[in-house]
Design a protein around this motif. Structure first.
Motif, PDB file in Angstrom:
ATOM      1  N   THR A  83     106.133  -2.025  -6.048  1.00  0.00           N
ATOM      2  CA  THR A  83     104.717  -2.050  -6.408  1.00  0.00           C
ATOM      3  C   THR A  83     104.373  -0.775  -7.160  1.00  0.00           C
ATOM      4  OG1 THR A  83     104.116  -1.063  -4.295  1.00  0.00           O
ATOM      5  CG2 THR A  83     104.119  -3.468  -4.411  1.00  0.00           C
ATOM      6  N   PRO A  84     103.434  -0.850  -8.110  1.00  0.00           N
ATOM      7  CA  PRO A  84     103.117   0.329  -8.919  1.00  0.00           C
ATOM      8  C   PRO A  84     102.760   1.555  -8.093  1.00  0.00           C
ATOM      9  CG  PRO A  84     102.140  -1.620  -9.882  1.00  0.00           C
ATOM     10  CD  PRO A  84     102.711  -2.055  -8.572  1.00  0.00           C
ATOM     11  N   HIS A  85     101.986   1.390  -7.008  1.00  0.00           N
ATOM     12  CA  HIS A  85     101.596   2.573  -6.238  1.00  0.00           C
ATOM     13  C   HIS A  85     102.758   3.159  -5.443  1.00  0.00           C
ATOM     14  CE1 HIS A  85     101.092  -0.388  -2.915  1.00  0.00           C
ATOM     15  NE2 HIS A  85     101.351   0.639  -2.141  1.00  0.00           N
ATOM     16  N   GLU A  86     103.874   2.405  -5.329  1.00  0.00           N
ATOM     17  CA  GLU A  86     105.062   2.933  -4.670  1.00  0.00           C
ATOM     18  C   GLU A  86     105.965   3.685  -5.647  1.00  0.00           C
ATOM     19  OE1 GLU A  86     105.683  -0.527  -1.234  1.00  0.00           O
ATOM     20  OE2 GLU A  86     106.734  -0.669  -3.153  1.00  0.00           O
ATOM     21  N   VAL A  87     106.122   3.151  -6.869  1.00  0.00           N
ATOM     22  CA  VAL A  87     107.136   3.707  -7.766  1.00  0.00           C
ATOM     23  C   VAL A  87     106.581   4.631  -8.846  1.00  0.00           C
ATOM     24  CG1 VAL A  87     108.690   1.767  -7.371  1.00  0.00           C
ATOM     25  CG2 VAL A  87     107.054   1.642  -9.256  1.00  0.00           C
ATOM     26  N   LEU A  88     105.349   4.444  -9.273  1.00  0.00           N
ATOM     27  CA  LEU A  88     104.841   5.267 -10.369  1.00  0.00           C
ATOM     28  C   LEU A  88     104.480   6.698  -9.947  1.00  0.00           C
ATOM     29  CD1 LEU A  88     102.748   2.690 -12.446  1.00  0.00           C
ATOM     30  CD2 LEU A  88     105.038   3.588 -12.905  1.00  0.00           C
ATOM     31  N   PRO A  89     103.846   6.922  -8.782  1.00  0.00           N
ATOM     32  CA  PRO A  89     103.562   8.309  -8.398  1.00  0.00           C
ATOM     33  C   PRO A  89     104.814   9.172  -8.311  1.00  0.00           C
ATOM     34  CG  PRO A  89     102.208   6.831  -7.102  1.00  0.00           C
ATOM     35  CD  PRO A  89     103.183   5.974  -7.844  1.00  0.00           C
ATOM     36  N   ALA A  90     105.928   8.594  -7.856  1.00  0.00           N
ATOM     37  CA  ALA A  90     107.176   9.367  -7.790  1.00  0.00           C
ATOM     38  C   ALA A  90     107.631   9.773  -9.185  1.00  0.00           C
ATOM     39  CB  ALA A  90     108.256   8.543  -7.091  1.00  0.00           C
ATOM     40  N   LEU A  91     107.471   8.878 -10.152  1.00  0.00           N
ATOM     41  CA  LEU A  91     107.829   9.191 -11.533  1.00  0.00           C
ATOM     42  C   LEU A  91     106.897  10.252 -12.106  1.00  0.00           C
ATOM     43  CD1 LEU A  91     109.967   8.058 -13.548  1.00  0.00           C
ATOM     44  CD2 LEU A  91     108.141   6.641 -14.501  1.00  0.00           C
ATOM     45  N   VAL A  92     105.622  10.155 -11.753  1.00  0.00           N
ATOM     46  CA  VAL A  92     104.645  11.165 -12.179  1.00  0.00           C
ATOM     47  C   VAL A  92     105.063  12.545 -11.698  1.00  0.00           C
ATOM     48  CG1 VAL A  92     102.290  11.981 -11.824  1.00  0.00           C
ATOM     49  CG2 VAL A  92     102.697   9.574 -12.386  1.00  0.00           C
ATOM     50  N   ARG A  93     105.440  12.627 -10.425  1.00  0.00           N
ATOM     51  CA  ARG A  93     105.842  13.924  -9.869  1.00  0.00           C
ATOM     52  C   ARG A  93     107.144  14.430 -10.489  1.00  0.00           C
ATOM     53  NH1 ARG A  93     104.073  11.166  -5.189  1.00  0.00           N
ATOM     54  NH2 ARG A  93     106.240  10.617  -4.671  1.00  0.00           N
ATOM     55  N   GLU A  94     108.096  13.541 -10.665  1.00  0.00           N
ATOM     56  CA  GLU A  94     109.415  13.946 -11.166  1.00  0.00           C
ATOM     57  C   GLU A  94     109.338  14.541 -12.561  1.00  0.00           C
ATOM     58  OE1 GLU A  94     113.852  12.009 -12.065  1.00  0.00           O
ATOM     59  OE2 GLU A  94     112.259  10.780 -11.164  1.00  0.00           O
ATOM     60  N   PHE A  95     108.479  13.975 -13.418  1.00  0.00           N
ATOM     61  CA  PHE A  95     108.436  14.407 -14.813  1.00  0.00           C
ATOM     62  C   PHE A  95     107.158  15.161 -15.172  1.00  0.00           C
ATOM     63  CE2 PHE A  95     111.535  10.974 -14.781  1.00  0.00           C
ATOM     64  CZ  PHE A  95     112.565  11.537 -15.513  1.00  0.00           C
ATOM     65  N   GLY A  96     106.346  15.510 -14.180  1.00  0.00           N
ATOM     66  CA  GLY A  96     105.125  16.252 -14.457  1.00  0.00           C
ATOM     67  C   GLY A  96     104.196  15.508 -15.391  1.00  0.00           C
ATOM     68  N   ALA A  98     101.050  13.792 -17.021  1.00  0.00           N
ATOM     69  CA  ALA A  98      99.627  14.114 -17.022  1.00  0.00           C
ATOM     70  C   ALA A  98      98.758  12.900 -16.703  1.00  0.00           C
ATOM     71  CB  ALA A  98      99.231  14.688 -18.378  1.00  0.00           C
ATOM     72  N   ALA A  99      99.171  11.717 -17.169  1.00  0.00           N
ATOM     73  CA  ALA A  99      98.360  10.514 -16.961  1.00  0.00           C
ATOM     74  C   ALA A  99      99.196   9.275 -17.229  1.00  0.00           C
ATOM     75  CB  ALA A  99      97.131  10.520 -17.875  1.00  0.00           C
ATOM     76  N   ALA A 112      93.270  -3.754  -7.891  1.00  0.00           N
ATOM     77  CA  ALA A 112      93.657  -3.060  -6.664  1.00  0.00           C
ATOM     78  C   ALA A 112      94.844  -2.135  -6.914  1.00  0.00           C
ATOM     79  CB  ALA A 112      93.990  -4.061  -5.566  1.00  0.00           C
ATOM     80  N   ALA A 113      95.765  -2.554  -7.790  1.00  0.00           N
ATOM     81  CA  ALA A 113      96.914  -1.709  -8.118  1.00  0.00           C
ATOM     82  C   ALA A 113      96.459  -0.396  -8.749  1.00  0.00           C
ATOM     83  CB  ALA A 113      97.859  -2.457  -9.052  1.00  0.00           C
ATOM     84  N   LEU A 114      95.462  -0.468  -9.630  1.00  0.00           N
ATOM     85  CA  LEU A 114      94.925   0.755 -10.241  1.00  0.00           C
ATOM     86  C   LEU A 114      94.243   1.632  -9.202  1.00  0.00           C
ATOM     87  CD1 LEU A 114      93.372  -0.525 -13.596  1.00  0.00           C
ATOM     88  CD2 LEU A 114      95.684   0.281 -13.144  1.00  0.00           C
ATOM     89  N   SER A 115      93.483   1.013  -8.306  1.00  0.00           N
ATOM     90  CA  SER A 115      92.790   1.778  -7.266  1.00  0.00           C
ATOM     91  C   SER A 115      93.785   2.522  -6.381  1.00  0.00           C
ATOM     92  CB  SER A 115      91.917   0.858  -6.416  1.00  0.00           C
ATOM     93  OG  SER A 115      90.883   0.288  -7.192  1.00  0.00           O
ATOM     94  N   SER A 116      94.900   1.862  -6.048  1.00  0.00           N
ATOM     95  CA  SER A 116      95.913   2.503  -5.207  1.00  0.00           C
ATOM     96  C   SER A 116      96.544   3.695  -5.918  1.00  0.00           C
ATOM     97  CB  SER A 116      96.997   1.493  -4.818  1.00  0.00           C
ATOM     98  OG  SER A 116      96.468   0.480  -3.999  1.00  0.00           O
ATOM     99  N   LEU A 117      96.772   3.572  -7.211  1.00  0.00           N
ATOM    100  CA  LEU A 117      97.316   4.699  -7.972  1.00  0.00           C
ATOM    101  C   LEU A 117      96.338   5.864  -8.000  1.00  0.00           C
ATOM    102  CD1 LEU A 117      98.973   2.882 -11.006  1.00  0.00           C
ATOM    103  CD2 LEU A 117     100.151   4.279  -9.310  1.00  0.00           C
ATOM    104  N   ASP A 119      93.971   6.453  -5.869  1.00  0.00           N
ATOM    105  CA  ASP A 119      93.873   7.009  -4.518  1.00  0.00           C
ATOM    106  C   ASP A 119      95.031   7.948  -4.224  1.00  0.00           C
ATOM    107  OD1 ASP A 119      91.572   5.576  -4.100  1.00  0.00           O
ATOM    108  OD2 ASP A 119      92.530   3.984  -2.936  1.00  0.00           O
ATOM    109  N   ALA A 120      96.166   7.737  -4.917  1.00  0.00           N
ATOM    110  CA  ALA A 120      97.333   8.604  -4.745  1.00  0.00           C
ATOM    111  C   ALA A 120      97.244   9.853  -5.614  1.00  0.00           C
ATOM    112  CB  ALA A 120      98.603   7.835  -5.063  1.00  0.00           C
ATOM    113  N   GLY A 121      96.116  10.012  -6.294  1.00  0.00           N
ATOM    114  CA  GLY A 121      95.908  11.213  -7.095  1.00  0.00           C
ATOM    115  C   GLY A 121      96.410  11.126  -8.522  1.00  0.00           C
ATOM    116  N   VAL A 122      96.723   9.919  -8.988  1.00  0.00           N
ATOM    117  CA  VAL A 122      97.245   9.741 -10.337  1.00  0.00           C
ATOM    118  C   VAL A 122      96.101   9.400 -11.285  1.00  0.00           C
ATOM    119  CG1 VAL A 122      98.780   8.385 -11.795  1.00  0.00           C
ATOM    120  CG2 VAL A 122      99.470   8.945  -9.455  1.00  0.00           C
TER     121      VAL A 122
END
Length: 433
Positions: A83-96, A98-99, A112-117, A119-122
């Motif tokens: 799910t996007p909120h599971e895999v995208l935040p990790a990619l955001v952190r790994e490569f710094g 911005a958006a 809802a997928a956007l809201s979860s992202l 909510d994860a600070g992305v």
């Protein structure tokens, strides 16, 4: 250096993709991403897998084509599983990053997928781009959208509202981060998603296993070009209710659904065709159907999750449901030959004519007394041209739980059989009679 992610959703193309151009304008490094569902065999509330094999295979060819186009720019497509909120935040952190940039999809799960992202600070930046007409150009607000399609179409045509011209593909795409190994990561994603191959069926009206019907922009644009070159728009209205064959309808819908082809590109090429060869009822009717597609999108902007309630927008009681009858319908074992032939075609090919979609939906709802949402979920699983807006809108329309004032569409099956398969050709094609 600003690194951003472009998250491809239902827009698997480079041309006429405003959200992608927005991402490119903000990036010095860009990571194109697609997220596969974590479990393709995950069951729906109705007891069957949400992603059927036909949808999986058509998507696989669409993604392969997109990856090849990105590679021609020196980039590539990173395919993730989860799910996007599971895999995208990790990619955001790994490569710094911005958006994340992506298209806007006004359906409950997608929002809802956007809201979860978020909510994860992305940071997620969206662009509305899937409709022919821009919502900001409409002569009414979202809340004042006409409740009936005919009223909507009349207002649009009298106001001379026209689409924006399609945008060209980007001149260049920012490079990937130097240490991103897309081939290795995609290998792992494919192992996790376990894609399946499907068998070809020579009876199919959309033989997606053939290269000219692969699910990508290359095949989509070639199909559009040959359709216009053969002057098929002029005969569209006469043939659109046929039940079988490659040429009876435009066959744009699978590529529109995955976004390999933009609706504004279709419209621009159609108008160029009319300028050169003349307009008639057939070419007008393509515009008419594209407006229907828009209308279902704008209904989502107006009503959102209300369209997904059991009662829809109506004051009707919750629909009944007969699990045994629904199972027979899915398997094409109702005993009604035209319905069973249609359901067999759907299961064998992932495609069904618009006329038969209405017939089998009406039969499920009005003759078998089953829940319209179960039918909508079955279509979602099976159709290679599944589109969240049109699927929901059409099932609500047949069930009489949308905006239409005529309380649904109950098709007279003997009449439909006489009108569209009087000699039994279609039934013989799909059934042993």
């Amino acid at each position: 250096m600003t690194t951003v992610i472009y998250w491809f959703r239902n827009d698997l193309r480079l041309a006429d993709n405003p959200a992608l151009l927005n991402a490119i304008s903000r990036a010095s490094r860009l990571i194109p991403v697609f997220c596969h569902p974590a479990g393709l065999s995950q069951k729906t509330a109705w007891g069957f897998a949400r992603w059927g094999l036909h949808r999986q295979q058509f998507l696989a060819t669409a993604l392969a084509d997109l990856h090849a186009h990105l590679q021609s720019y020196g980039s590539g497509l990173l395919e993730l599983t989860g799910t996007p909120h599971e895999v995208l935040p990790a990619l955001v952190r790994e490569f710094g990053v911005a958006a994340i940039f992506c298209e806007a999809i006004a359906a409950p799960e997608e929002e809802a997928a956007l809201s979860s992202l978020r909510d994860a600070g992305v940071q997620v930046i969206t662009t509305w781009q899937s409709s022919l007409l821009d919502p900001d150009d409409l002569p009414f607000t979202e809340s004042a959208l006409p409740e009936v399609f005919t009223q909507f179409r009349t207002v649009i045509e009298r106001a001379d509202i026209f689409p924006l011209l399609p945008l060209t593909a980007p001149a260049s795409i920012p490079p990937l981060p130097g240490y991103l190994d897309i081939p290795e990561r995609n290998r792992l994603a494919r192992l996790l998603s376990k894609p399946h191959q499907t068998l070809a069926d020579e009876r199919s009206s959309f033989p997606y296993e053939q290269a000219e019907f692969f699910g990508g922009a290359s095949a989509a644009n070639a199909h559009l070009a040959q359709y216009l070159a053969r002057k098929l728009p002029h005969s569209y209205k006469l043939t659109r209710n046929a039940l079988t064959g490659v040429d009876y309808s435009t066959k744009f819908s699978p590529w529109l659904a995955c976004g390999a082809l933009s609706v504004r590109t279709i419209y621009a090429e159609l108008k160029a065709f009319e300028h050169k060869h003349g307009a008639n009822d057939g070419s007008y009717w393509i515009w008419f159907e594209l407006l229907w597609r828009d209308y279902f999108r704008f209904l989502h902007l107006k009503y959102g999750s209300r369209l997904y309630r059991a009662t829809g927008l109506s004051n009707l009681p919750a629909p009944p449901h007969d699990e045994a009858a629904f199972a027979l319908w899915c398997r094409g074992e109702t005993g009604e030959a035209l319905v069973d032939a249609g359901m067999d075609e759907l299961a064998a090919t992932g495609y069904l004519s618009n006329r038969l979609r209405q017939i089998v939906a009406s039969y499920l709802i009005h003759e078998l007394a089953c829940d319209w949402r179960a039918g909508a979920a079955w279509f979602e699983a099976q159709l290679i041209d599944y589109d969240v807006y049109s699927n929901q809108g059409n099932w609500l329309y047949i069930a009489g739980r949308g905006t239409d004032p005529r309380n649904g569409r109950r098709f007279n099956l003997p009449k439909q059989t006489h009108d569209h398969d009087a000699d039994g050709t279609y039934r013989r094609l799909w059934l042993t009679l």
